[in-house]
Design a protein around this motif. Structure first.
Motif, PDB file in Angstrom:
ATOM      1  N   ALA A  49     -24.078  -4.749   1.368  1.00  0.00           N
ATOM      2  CA  ALA A  49     -25.257  -5.209   0.636  1.00  0.00           C
ATOM      3  C   ALA A  49     -25.042  -5.229  -0.876  1.00  0.00           C
ATOM      4  O   ALA A  49     -25.650  -6.031  -1.579  1.00  0.00           O
ATOM      5  N   ALA A  50     -24.163  -4.400  -1.391  1.00  0.00           N
ATOM      6  CA  ALA A  50     -23.934  -4.338  -2.832  1.00  0.00           C
ATOM      7  C   ALA A  50     -23.166  -5.548  -3.355  1.00  0.00           C
ATOM      8  O   ALA A  50     -23.232  -5.849  -4.547  1.00  0.00           O
ATOM      9  N   TYR A  51     -22.447  -6.259  -2.486  1.00  0.00           N
ATOM     10  CA  TYR A  51     -21.670  -7.416  -2.944  1.00  0.00           C
ATOM     11  C   TYR A  51     -22.581  -8.627  -3.123  1.00  0.00           C
ATOM     12  O   TYR A  51     -23.333  -8.989  -2.218  1.00  0.00           O
ATOM     13  N   LYS A  52     -22.479  -9.274  -4.269  1.00  0.00           N
ATOM     14  CA  LYS A  52     -23.220 -10.511  -4.539  1.00  0.00           C
ATOM     15  C   LYS A  52     -22.259 -11.509  -5.177  1.00  0.00           C
ATOM     16  O   LYS A  52     -21.576 -11.195  -6.150  1.00  0.00           O
ATOM     17  N   MET A  53     -22.224 -12.730  -4.642  1.00  0.00           N
ATOM     18  CA  MET A  53     -21.440 -13.811  -5.233  1.00  0.00           C
ATOM     19  C   MET A  53     -22.097 -14.185  -6.552  1.00  0.00           C
ATOM     20  O   MET A  53     -23.285 -14.535  -6.572  1.00  0.00           O
ATOM     21  N   PRO A  54     -21.362 -14.104  -7.660  1.00  0.00           N
ATOM     22  CA  PRO A  54     -21.970 -14.451  -8.948  1.00  0.00           C
ATOM     23  C   PRO A  54     -22.368 -15.926  -9.013  1.00  0.00           C
ATOM     24  O   PRO A  54     -21.528 -16.809  -8.855  1.00  0.00           O
ATOM     25  N   THR A  55     -23.621 -16.187  -9.234  1.00  0.00           N
ATOM     26  CA  THR A  55     -24.115 -17.564  -9.331  1.00  0.00           C
ATOM     27  C   THR A  55     -23.420 -18.310 -10.459  1.00  0.00           C
ATOM     28  O   THR A  55     -23.187 -19.515 -10.365  1.00  0.00           O
ATOM     29  N   SER A  56     -23.033 -17.606 -11.499  1.00  0.00           N
ATOM     30  CA  SER A  56     -22.380 -18.244 -12.649  1.00  0.00           C
ATOM     31  C   SER A  56     -21.049 -18.896 -12.273  1.00  0.00           C
ATOM     32  O   SER A  56     -20.583 -19.789 -12.974  1.00  0.00           O
ATOM     33  N   LEU A  58     -20.567 -20.550  -9.413  1.00  0.00           N
ATOM     34  CA  LEU A  58     -20.794 -21.650  -8.484  1.00  0.00           C
ATOM     35  C   LEU A  58     -20.946 -22.987  -9.195  1.00  0.00           C
ATOM     36  O   LEU A  58     -21.613 -23.093 -10.222  1.00  0.00           O
ATOM     37  N   LYS A  59     -20.336 -23.991  -8.609  1.00  0.00           N
ATOM     38  CA  LYS A  59     -20.414 -25.364  -9.099  1.00  0.00           C
ATOM     39  C   LYS A  59     -21.816 -25.916  -8.813  1.00  0.00           C
ATOM     40  O   LYS A  59     -22.358 -25.687  -7.729  1.00  0.00           O
ATOM     41  N   PRO A  60     -22.411 -26.651  -9.743  1.00  0.00           N
ATOM     42  CA  PRO A  60     -23.714 -27.267  -9.460  1.00  0.00           C
ATOM     43  C   PRO A  60     -23.620 -28.188  -8.241  1.00  0.00           C
ATOM     44  O   PRO A  60     -22.672 -28.956  -8.099  1.00  0.00           O
ATOM     45  N   GLY A  61     -24.576 -28.055  -7.331  1.00  0.00           N
ATOM     46  CA  GLY A  61     -24.585 -28.868  -6.117  1.00  0.00           C
ATOM     47  C   GLY A  61     -23.792 -28.274  -4.967  1.00  0.00           C
ATOM     48  O   GLY A  61     -23.670 -28.884  -3.911  1.00  0.00           O
ATOM     49  N   VAL A  62     -23.264 -27.078  -5.143  1.00  0.00           N
ATOM     50  CA  VAL A  62     -22.476 -26.418  -4.097  1.00  0.00           C
ATOM     51  C   VAL A  62     -23.311 -26.232  -2.829  1.00  0.00           C
ATOM     52  O   VAL A  62     -24.538 -26.149  -2.884  1.00  0.00           O
ATOM     53  N   VAL A  63     -22.640 -26.193  -1.693  1.00  0.00           N
ATOM     54  CA  VAL A  63     -23.266 -25.798  -0.433  1.00  0.00           C
ATOM     55  C   VAL A  63     -22.922 -24.324  -0.268  1.00  0.00           C
ATOM     56  O   VAL A  63     -21.743 -23.960  -0.208  1.00  0.00           O
ATOM     57  N   ALA A  64     -23.924 -23.467  -0.242  1.00  0.00           N
ATOM     58  CA  ALA A  64     -23.728 -22.018  -0.178  1.00  0.00           C
ATOM     59  C   ALA A  64     -24.232 -21.499   1.167  1.00  0.00           C
ATOM     60  O   ALA A  64     -25.400 -21.682   1.501  1.00  0.00           O
ATOM     61  N   VAL A  65     -23.324 -20.877   1.920  1.00  0.00           N
ATOM     62  CA  VAL A  65     -23.668 -20.368   3.245  1.00  0.00           C
ATOM     63  C   VAL A  65     -23.343 -18.885   3.294  1.00  0.00           C
ATOM     64  O   VAL A  65     -22.204 -18.479   3.037  1.00  0.00           O
ATOM     65  N   ASN A  66     -24.341 -18.091   3.633  1.00  0.00           N
ATOM     66  CA  ASN A  66     -24.136 -16.660   3.806  1.00  0.00           C
ATOM     67  C   ASN A  66     -23.900 -16.386   5.288  1.00  0.00           C
ATOM     68  O   ASN A  66     -24.777 -16.634   6.113  1.00  0.00           O
ATOM     69  N   PHE A  67     -22.712 -15.899   5.614  1.00  0.00           N
ATOM     70  CA  PHE A  67     -22.350 -15.652   7.006  1.00  0.00           C
ATOM     71  C   PHE A  67     -22.312 -14.160   7.317  1.00  0.00           C
ATOM     72  O   PHE A  67     -21.841 -13.741   8.359  1.00  0.00           O
ATOM     73  N   ALA A  68     -22.772 -13.347   6.393  1.00  0.00           N
ATOM     74  CA  ALA A  68     -22.779 -11.898   6.593  1.00  0.00           C
ATOM     75  C   ALA A  68     -24.131 -11.452   7.140  1.00  0.00           C
ATOM     76  O   ALA A  68     -25.111 -12.192   7.099  1.00  0.00           O
ATOM     77  N   PHE A  73     -25.460 -13.673  -1.735  1.00  0.00           N
ATOM     78  CA  PHE A  73     -25.692 -14.512  -2.909  1.00  0.00           C
ATOM     79  C   PHE A  73     -26.826 -13.941  -3.745  1.00  0.00           C
ATOM     80  O   PHE A  73     -27.784 -13.383  -3.211  1.00  0.00           O
ATOM     81  N   GLU A  74     -26.701 -14.117  -5.055  1.00  0.00           N
ATOM     82  CA  GLU A  74     -27.782 -13.728  -5.956  1.00  0.00           C
ATOM     83  C   GLU A  74     -28.964 -14.671  -5.743  1.00  0.00           C
ATOM     84  O   GLU A  74     -28.776 -15.825  -5.327  1.00  0.00           O
ATOM     85  N   PRO A  75     -30.190 -14.237  -6.026  1.00  0.00           N
ATOM     86  CA  PRO A  75     -31.362 -15.098  -5.814  1.00  0.00           C
ATOM     87  C   PRO A  75     -31.294 -16.429  -6.578  1.00  0.00           C
ATOM     88  O   PRO A  75     -31.829 -17.434  -6.121  1.00  0.00           O
ATOM     89  N   GLU A  76     -30.584 -16.465  -7.702  1.00  0.00           N
ATOM     90  CA  GLU A  76     -30.491 -17.675  -8.513  1.00  0.00           C
ATOM     91  C   GLU A  76     -29.679 -18.781  -7.849  1.00  0.00           C
ATOM     92  O   GLU A  76     -29.643 -19.907  -8.343  1.00  0.00           O
ATOM     93  N   VAL A  77     -29.035 -18.485  -6.726  1.00  0.00           N
ATOM     94  CA  VAL A  77     -28.234 -19.501  -6.030  1.00  0.00           C
ATOM     95  C   VAL A  77     -29.090 -20.717  -5.692  1.00  0.00           C
ATOM     96  O   VAL A  77     -28.617 -21.847  -5.685  1.00  0.00           O
ATOM     97  N   LYS A  78     -30.375 -20.503  -5.470  1.00  0.00           N
ATOM     98  CA  LYS A  78     -31.281 -21.606  -5.122  1.00  0.00           C
ATOM     99  C   LYS A  78     -31.400 -22.621  -6.253  1.00  0.00           C
ATOM    100  O   LYS A  78     -31.714 -23.781  -6.011  1.00  0.00           O
ATOM    101  N   ASP A  79     -31.146 -22.191  -7.482  1.00  0.00           N
ATOM    102  CA  ASP A  79     -31.218 -23.092  -8.633  1.00  0.00           C
ATOM    103  C   ASP A  79     -29.953 -23.937  -8.788  1.00  0.00           C
ATOM    104  O   ASP A  79     -29.971 -24.942  -9.492  1.00  0.00           O
TER     105      ASP A  79
END
Length: 108
Positions: A49-56, A58-68, A73-79
């Motif tokens: 749970a402590a691991y978070k992919m840094p949104t900074s 990520l490329k704009p328009g990326v497809v982000a899938v959490n398989f854990a 992912f940080e909450p800002e991934v939605k932006d």
């Protein structure tokens, strides 16, 4: 395809001279910040749970899938993401873990 784990980054690539089911694996000296910004799709599967992919990263328009089983992912991934899948089913995660254990046992 870049495969990033705690120790290193590997590149999996199709071997053009071989059959369609063949690929090469190459160890690299890359760091996550070198390759993640290039990726169109980022799939996380860190069971901590402590691991978070840094949104900074990520490329704009990326497809982000959490398989854990926890959100990586940080909450800002939605932006940033064009598509964000916050979780997959518990059965999917369980089957992945089972298959990984089977692969490990087969190698032994």
């Amino acid at each position: 395809v870049y495969s990033i784990d705690i120790n290193d980054i590997q590149i999996f690539a199709r071997d053009v001279a071989a059959s369609i089911n063949s690929h090469t694996t190459t160890m690299t000296e890359f760091k996550p910040e070198d390759v993640i910004p290039e990726c169109d799709v980022v799939i996380t599967g860190v069971p901590v749970a402590a691991y978070k992919m840094p949104t900074s990263l990520l490329k704009p328009g990326v497809v982000a899938v959490n398989f854990a089983s926890v959100r990586n992912f940080e909450p800002e991934v939605k932006d940033v993401a064009s598509i964000y899948v916050p979780s997959v089913g518990k059965v999917t995660v369980s089957m992945l873990q089972r298959n990984l254990l089977r692969l490990f046992n087969y190698q032994q």
